[in-house]
Design an enzyme around this catalytic site. Structure first.
Site, PDB file in Angstrom:
ATOM      1  CB  SER A 221      -6.009   7.758  -4.578  1.00 25.35           C
ATOM      2  OG  SER A 221      -5.528   8.664  -5.542  1.00 25.35           O
TER       3      SER A 221
ATOM      4  CG  ASN B  56      -0.963   7.571  -1.417  1.00 27.61           C
ATOM      5  OD1 ASN B  56      -1.231   8.329  -2.344  1.00 27.61           O
ATOM      6  ND2 ASN B  56       0.265   7.099  -1.226  1.00 27.61           N
ATOM      7  CD  GLU B  57       1.504   6.228  -4.709  1.00 25.19           C
ATOM      8  OE1 GLU B  57       2.484   5.751  -4.114  1.00 25.19           O
ATOM      9  OE2 GLU B  57       1.582   7.201  -5.479  1.00 25.19           O
ATOM     10  CG  ASP B  58      -2.118   0.944   0.729  1.00 25.08           C
ATOM     11  OD1 ASP B  58      -1.043   1.554   0.567  1.00 25.08           O
ATOM     12  OD2 ASP B  58      -2.719   0.915   1.808  1.00 25.08           O
TER      13      ASP B  58
END
Length: 867
Positions: A508, A454-456
């Protein structure tokens, strides 16, 4: 793992069949230099799982961390080491069995395990499972299992001091070095509670002759759906020659018997068959949720026709057979590629939510809690839950319920909002974690995507890390973005090996030239609330191919606030308690800005602020969902394949983006999302022709002209023919300005049909659209008001003529004037489940709302905008 324990008698009668004993009866104490003087405290429950925060609460050692400002008083718990132990008995059969193993489904997090004072296991990953041979350590009669849990915070900081600090957003920076649920470190909606303990089951498994593990029935469905190849694989331990029989039973009741032989010493086996015209599992609203049953039985060679008492081991699992694709292909009349899910050759528009852990203390949850949560998802017409990467790989009960209800699951791997390492030991730990969890989760047919994080990638962009999309070497461990190796090599290899029918997505958001590219992959649209803090009225310009995060904050309902704010003098919007229970960076400022920019306030008392924040959240999410769904235009025009609200649930009492608060109370946004996510829904969009470009420009001084468009989104697989009536009302007088009726409109299956474009309206008009079938039954209503609502002229509430007639189990609402955001509420001691709420009501229309739990003698209170 799908293993059924077979009860054993104390008397040995031939080879012992597989037996399983779940451990419970825990006791705990603080572990330090004086631990021998620390008394053991028995848990107040006899559950097989537990953790230190709940046990301290039960023992009265700490105040309830969810109340008031108690979070500040309990931080020492996560900085201490703790010790758990339990005693259990091994029968003569158990102690003499040829195979003796302890199975650990999950230990949180840094754990040293001792059986009868002998160290048998050390673990440093919350998501690992373990199977430990205890032959020679297990003894007949009383046994003692002791687990020492070291502070994850202290251990993480020690690792960080050795390897260096890495950047992350939310929580202590040491968290990225620790394979523990990241939200335990605190998030912008969650508290910091660094708990520990045996959070998943521990079992003693013993047998003489055979055991089966990791049973997987993998169905590969043909492109035309006419057959499915069913490959059944399993891990085995067979000290002697055996025969494994598989009975495959279809949803309609017919069965196939398969058989294979395994020689002594075999560690795995497999069977295969072809299913002709398979009965397929479907997502909600696309068909039935049906399951095959696969039962394996192990017999000694030559005894397979014997009675059931000859069964050495058995395993039963259910299988939902479906064909899943993530479709990313060029579009007509638009740049980039699509991003949508196809199940059984049917495109599925996604209207869903993000799922965070339902509780800060996971061991408090029951199977019924998961059932209720998935029920709420279905009740809101949402067909997907994204298991977010800062939580955990969820409990089996969660996925079971998603399977049962046809709710699709987007499953993140557990990395979120940070720069993670990828040195050899970390990579190996993550690889094992992924293998352990994918092997467990792969039997759930609801899982249709694995995503790496998530968002890395977004963090990598923000920090200008080394991310060359043209570098496809597969090894980025020497760069300052080493975890890319996890996301693009380690994790996809695991998914391909162990769950090959499910697509993999590197992260994502991910796709296109960067993570904000709306033309490819998925995006997180946080320029409303975060980022540029756009007005939510700009949502039609902010959609993407798939919007996997977006949201708007609000306060929870009053009855919830009164539960966690125990001091009545703290029940005002700016109190220190309510500020603590708002974890968003700048949350008070941003929430205040959005409310004041949109909602007229007569008071800033708690009730007014709660209503204003919830109405504003509902308006924002309404704009988002209808804007995204409008872009589902049909084959090769899937300009938006779906949207996932951030978020459906909370893990503690808090002001947040959730649709349903921690106590299970639905916010007004829940109902807004439900209305706009219905399989068949009429909707309205208002466009301003002259847009203000600044208060001191000539353009800003021109009268604002606007027009509306009307469309119907049909997510079902059936074509409909319906009538649509569009009515323009004067907001102050309630007079009908214009009525436009569209008769016999054909609404194409599984796409959006545009019906009316460019109908002029002004800022004194509210618009209602009603969708009816041929018999006149209302199928859907839509409403549109001038924006921002704070500028709308309203009549006096005494002229509204709002009437609510209460019946057993429902209410009927009528009005003389257009009414915005009418909220119904029963007395605080009455539990009522409303089928709809926060509705816009128009003259000449009777709104009937189901109200489970309501009696005709009950009082129903009403609140609406401008009242």
């Amino acid at each position: 793992m799908a293993v059924i324990a077979i009860p054993q008698s104390d008397k040995v009668q031939g080879p012992q069949a597989f037996a399983s004993q779940t451990l419970s009866g825990w006791r705990w104490r603080r572990h330090d230099k004086q631990q021998e003087q620390n008394e053991w405290t028995p848990c107040k429950h006899d559950k097989p799982t537990t953790e230190i925060f709940t046990d301290l609460i039960d023992a009265g050692r700490i105040p309830d961390p969810f109340l008031d400002e108690n979070e500040k008083l309990v931080q020492w718990v996560g900085e201490a080491d703790w010790e758990y132990e339990c005693s259990f008995k091994a029968t003569a059969n158990t102690a003499s069995a040829a195979r003796q193993g302890l199975v650990f489904d999950g230990l949180d997090t840094f754990a040293a395990v001792y059986l009868n004072d002998k160290l048998i296991l050390e673990s440093n990953n919350m998501f690992h499972t373990h199977r430990v041979d205890v032959q020679g350590t297990l003894r007949e009669g009383a046994n003692n299992l002791c687990i020492v849990f070291r502070s994850a915070l202290n251990e993480g900081k020690a690792i960080e001091a050795k390897l260096g600090q890495l950047k992350c957003f939310n929580g202590d920076s040491s968290r990225v070095h620790v394979r523990k649920a990241q939200y335990h470190y605190g998030w912008d909606w969650g508290p910091t509670f660094l708990t520990c303990g045996p959070y998943r089951e521990i079992r003693l498994e013993t047998y003489d002759a055979a055991a089966l593990y990791d049973v997987f029935a993998d169905a590969v469905v043909s492109d035309d759906l006419q057959e499915a190849k069913l490959d059944i694989s399993f891990a085995a331990d067979v000290p002697k020659d055996v025969v494994v029989q598989a009975t495959v039973t279809s949803p309609s009741g017919w069965s196939i018997l398969l058989s294979t032989s395994l020689p002594a010493g075999a560690t795995s086996g497999s069977l295969s068959t072809i299913l002709v015209q398979p009965e397929l599992w479907c997502p909600m609203n696309h068909g039935p949720q049906v399951f095959y049953t696969v039962k394996l039985e192990v017999f000694a060679a030559g005894e397979e026709s014997s009675s059931s008492s000859a069964v050495l081991a058995t395993s039963t699992t259910r299988v939902g057979i479906r064909r899943v694709r993530l479709v990313q292909e060029p579009l007509l009349d638009a740049p980039g590629t699509s991003f949508y899910f196809e199940v059984n050759n049917e495109a599925v528009y996604i209207s869903g939510s993000n799922w965070i852990p339902r509780h800060s203390f996971l061991t408090t949850l029951t199977d019924d809690d998961y059932r209720q949560s998935v029920d709420e998802c279905v009740a809101s017409n949402q067909n997907m839950l994204r298991v977010w990467g800062g939580g955990l790989y969820e409990h089996d009960a969660f996925y079971d319920q998603c399977d049962e209800r046809g709710v699709l699951v987007w499953q993140d791997f557990m990395f979120a909002c940070g720069v993670y390492p990828c040195h050899d030991s970390f990579d190996q730990s993550v690889k094992r974690e992924a293998e352990d969890q994918v092997r467990r989760m792969r039997r759930f047919c609801s899982i249709v995507l694995y995503a790496g994080n998530n968002e890395d990638y977004q963090v990598a962009e923000q920090l200008s890390l080394d991310w060359d999309q043209n570098d496809n070497s597969g090894d980025w461990t020497v760069t300052n973005f080493p975890a890319r190796t996890l996301y693009e090599r380690t994790l996809p290899q695991v998914v391909t090996t162990f769950s090959p029918q499910v697509p993999y997505h590197p992260g994502s958001p991910w796709g296109g030239v960067n993570t904000e590219d709306a033309t490819m992959g998925d995006i997180h649209m946080w320029n409303i609330w975060h980022g540029t803090q756009e007005p939510y009225q700009n949502w039609p310009k902010l959609t993407g191919r798939f919007v996997s995060e977006f949201g708007m904050m609000s306060f929870p309902p009053r009855r919830s606030v009164e539960k966690y704010v125990t001091d009545p003098t703290q029940r005002y919007p700016q109190s220190s308690v309510l500020d603590l229970h708002n974890k968003a960076d700048g949350g008070e400022r941003r929430l205040g800005s959005y409310i004041l920019e949109n909602i007229r306030l007569k008071s800033v008392d708690l009730d007014s602020w709660i209503y204003a924040s919830q109405l504003m959240q509902a308006e924002c999410l309404s704009a988002a969902v209808r804007s995204c769904r409008r872009q589902w235009k049909g084959r090769r025009r899937e300009y938006c394949g779906g949207q996932l609200v951030w978020q459906i649930n909370d893990c503690w009492p808090v002001s947040s983006w959730a649709l349903i608060d921690f106590y299970g109370e639905r916010k007004l946004a829940f109902y807004a999302v439900k209305r706009h996510s219905a399989p068949l829904v009429v909707d309205i969009g208002r466009t301003y022709v002259a847009v203000e470009e600044g208060k001191n420009t000539l353009e800003a001084l021109k009268p604002r002209r606007s027009h509306i468009d009307v469309w119907v989104a049909n997510a079902s697989l059936s074509q409909h023919v319906a009538d649509i009536t569009v009515t323009l009302f004067d907001i102050v007088s309630g007079a009908v300005v214009l009525t436009n009726t569209l008769k016999g409109e054909t609404l194409t299956a599984n796409e959006t049909t545009e019906l009316l474009r460019g109908l002029a309206v002004d800022n004194k008009m509210a618009v209602q659209a009603v969708l009816r079938d041929a018999s006149g039954t209302v199928l859907s209503r839509a409403s549109d008001w001038p924006q921002p609502l704070k500028h709308v002229s309203l009549a006096s509430p005494k002229d509204s003529g709002v009437k609510v007639i209460v019946f057993d189990g429902r209410v009927e609402i009528t009005t003389n004037l257009p009414i915005k955001g009418l909220e119904l509420s029963a007395s605080p001691d009455k539990k009522v489940t409303w089928s709809d709420n926060g509705v816009d009501v128009y003259p000449g229309d009777v709104y009937s709302i189901d109200a489970d739990g309501l009696s005709r003698t009950d009082t129903v209170d009403v609140r609406y905008y401008g009242m």
